[in-house]
Design a protein around this motif. Structure first.
Motif, mmCIF file in Angstrom:
data_model
loop_
_atom_site.group_PDB
_atom_site.id
_atom_site.type_symbol
_atom_site.label_atom_id
_atom_site.label_comp_id
_atom_site.label_asym_id
_atom_site.label_seq_id
_atom_site.Cartn_x
_atom_site.Cartn_y
_atom_site.Cartn_z
ATOM 1 N N MET A 1 0.841 -1.185 0.000
ATOM 2 C CA MET A 1 0.000 0.000 0.000
ATOM 3 C C MET A 1 0.881 1.242 0.000
ATOM 4 N N HIS A 4 0.161 7.801 2.209
ATOM 5 C CA HIS A 4 0.540 9.217 2.106
ATOM 6 C C HIS A 4 0.328 9.897 3.449
ATOM 7 N N GLY A 6 0.740 13.488 5.433
ATOM 8 C CA GLY A 6 1.009 14.906 5.225
ATOM 9 C C GLY A 6 -0.250 15.624 4.828
ATOM 10 N N GLU A 44 -1.534 0.502 11.072
ATOM 11 C CA GLU A 44 -2.883 0.862 11.512
ATOM 12 C C GLU A 44 -3.914 0.721 10.397
ATOM 13 N N ASN A 45 -3.442 0.668 9.176
ATOM 14 C CA ASN A 45 -4.384 0.617 8.072
ATOM 15 C C ASN A 45 -4.536 -0.764 7.454
ATOM 16 N N ASP A 46 -3.818 -1.723 8.024
ATOM 17 C CA ASP A 46 -3.951 -3.096 7.565
ATOM 18 C C ASP A 46 -3.939 -4.010 8.795
ATOM 19 N N PRO A 47 -5.129 -4.239 9.366
ATOM 20 C CA PRO A 47 -5.206 -4.970 10.633
ATOM 21 C C PRO A 47 -4.666 -6.404 10.563
ATOM 22 N N PHE A 48 -4.479 -6.933 9.366
ATOM 23 C CA PHE A 48 -4.007 -8.314 9.291
ATOM 24 C C PHE A 48 -2.515 -8.431 8.996
ATOM 25 N N ARG B 99 -11.301 -4.026 19.656
ATOM 26 C CA ARG B 99 -10.144 -3.554 18.924
ATOM 27 C C ARG B 99 -10.453 -2.264 18.182
ATOM 28 N N ILE B 101 -9.531 0.005 14.709
ATOM 29 C CA ILE B 101 -8.937 -0.043 13.367
ATOM 30 C C ILE B 101 -9.193 1.311 12.702
ATOM 31 N N THR B 102 -8.238 1.795 11.904
ATOM 32 C CA THR B 102 -8.403 3.151 11.328
ATOM 33 C C THR B 102 -9.582 3.255 10.364
ATOM 34 N N ILE B 104 -9.445 4.599 7.530
ATOM 35 C CA ILE B 104 -8.982 4.328 6.170
ATOM 36 C C ILE B 104 -9.308 2.879 5.808
ATOM 37 N N ALA B 105 -8.848 1.957 6.655
ATOM 38 C CA ALA B 105 -9.083 0.537 6.404
ATOM 39 C C ALA B 105 -10.573 0.230 6.420
ATOM 40 N N VAL B 141 -6.827 -1.756 1.296
ATOM 41 C CA VAL B 141 -6.281 -0.457 0.887
ATOM 42 C C VAL B 141 -4.988 -0.635 0.092
ATOM 43 N N MET B 146 -4.939 11.233 3.510
ATOM 44 C CA MET B 146 -5.965 11.818 4.362
ATOM 45 C C MET B 146 -5.585 13.251 4.649
ATOM 46 N N PHE B 278 -14.594 -6.255 9.698
ATOM 47 C CA PHE B 278 -13.317 -6.649 10.311
ATOM 48 C C PHE B 278 -13.568 -7.449 11.585
#
Ligand code: SF4
Ligand code: SF4
Lengths: 95, 290
Positions: A1, A4, A6, A44-48, B99, B101-102, B104-105, B141, B146, B278
């Motif tokens: 992934m 980005h 900023g 944090e954006n891919d829990p797995f 849990r 999770i963001t 985004i996900a 993703v 963001m 999730f």
């Protein structure tokens, strides 16, 4: 992934982009960065995802243009410490 | 009470043909946003009920309230839910979540469910941030950005205008098209400056609709610039509160030359829905099913 971190404002685009598929979480960039902009931790954006990954710290996300300014002299391009430290080539900057 | 022009109406929904008692995995997602919160409950991955409710000053309390709201017209109780995932800006403040999770996900996952696996680009415009997400056919993703540094391109930016013009937020989209000719967009992207620019235009005698049109297209342009950074690919879906504002969505579509998919259900639940999906996957992992 491609993550980005900023923002974009009236003066331009300021993003540090981390390619999380290339990043192995080695932490070299964290050591290389003189201003504590980067950290390694849970994705944090891919829990797995099991392996840690590099990211821009929460604190610096909204002021990255200023945080990184000392590494970016207006004249003469020097290689950025974070980019140089990363052997898998996972970090890039948009400006 | 003073009229609130800027808030989207609250909503709740229950499926008429799912009996949770026959379900194997009951999972929930709670999205605590800056302005509104949503809760979604799934029974074996099927939408069972949801609610969309205002966020109060206290995140844990808002999370509890929105969950109570979702369960209100059902005989399901919180204890019967196997796993709950919290998301959104208050995600770590959901007391009953297993849990966090963001967003985004969760938005990518939720949009994949809501709009189908063909979705590649998702734009989520929430109360205080704007997210551009690219995902694969599984809702994973692949690229994201963001922007939460400024209010341009967020719900907050629109709220300022709803208040300034005293127009309920639900009517802003339609009204913004009641102009003979599309005016030049307001030149400021910053909401504060755009607001004072708008005040100036009103003084000059511009009708509200025209001011609204000028602002909506400025906002659309701003968002398109963000989307272009992650590269827009079909299919395109819009989630969050602004998805309900056709004045902004249609202008984004015409600038991108891509039509957004037709939403089903309340577009504000996408994050909570993804969180609930999730939660289901995490139960399956726990049970050794994946
Ligand atoms: S450019 Fe300099 S300050 Fe910015 S992340 Fe890289 S090493 Fe750190
Ligand atoms: S140096 Fe490169 S590979 Fe190592 S943690 Fe930093 S970004 Fe990841």
């Amino acid at each position: 992934m491609l993550a980005h971190y900023g923002y974009k404002d009236g003066s331009g685009d300021y993003f540090i982009v981390i390619d999380t598929d290339k990043c192995d979480g080695c932490g070299e960039c964290v050591t290389a960065c003189p201003y504590g902009v980067l950290e390694v931790g849970e994705d944090e954006n891919d829990p797995f995802r099991e392996e840690p990954v590099a990211k821009v710290t929460e604190d610096h996300r909204k002021k990255i243009k200023y945080s990184c300014a000392p590494c970016k002299p207006t004249s003469g391009k020097k290689p950025l410490p974070c980019v140089q430290a990363c052997s898998p080539d996972a970090i890039s900057h948009s400006w | 009470m003073e009229k609130e022009y800027w808030r989207w109406p609250e909503s709740r929904w229950t499926s008429s043909d799912i009996d949770w008692k026959t379900g194997d995995i009951i999972s929930a997602g709670v999205d605590v946003g800056s302005v509104s919160s949503q809760a979604v409950v799934l029974v074996d991955g099927e939408l069972f009920c949801y609610s969309n409710y205002r966020t109060g000053s206290d995140s844990p309390e808002s999370a509890q309230k929105v969950m109570d709201k979702a369960l209100e017209e059902t005989d399901l109780t919180l204890e019967k839910i196997h796993h709950t995932v919290g998301t959104g800006y208050g995600r770590v403040n959901v007391p009953f979540a297993n849990r966090a999770i963001t967003e985004i996900a969760c938005h990518a996952r939720g949009a994949n469910f809501m709009y189908g696996p063909s979705v590649r680009t998702i734009l989520d415009m929430g109360g205080q941030d704007c997210k551009a997400i690219h995902c694969d056919e599984k809702g994973k993703v692949t690229n994201f950005l963001m922007n939460d540094k400024c209010a341009a391109g967020t719900g907050r930016g629109m709220e300022v205008f709803a208040d300034l013009l005293s127009i309920p937020i639900e009517e802003m989209g339609k009204l913004s098209f009641k102009v003979e000719k599309e005016p030049e967009p307001v030149s400021s992207t910053c909401v504060i400056f755009a607001k004072s620019e708008a005040v100036g235009l009103l003084r000059k005698g511009w009708p509200k609709e025209k001011v609204l049109a000028a602002y909506s297209s400025a906002m659309a342009h701003r968002v398109v610039e963000l989307l272009e950074r992650i590269k827009v690919e079909k299919d395109f879906a819009v989630t969050g509160g602004i998805a309900k504002n056709e004045g902004v969505v249609k202008r984004i579509e015409s600038e991108l030359k891509i039509e957004a998919l037709e939403p089903q259900h309340d577009t504000q639940i996408a994050g909570a829905l993804g969180a609930a999906l999730f939660a289901k996957a995490l139960v399956e992992k726990e049970r050794g099913l994946r």
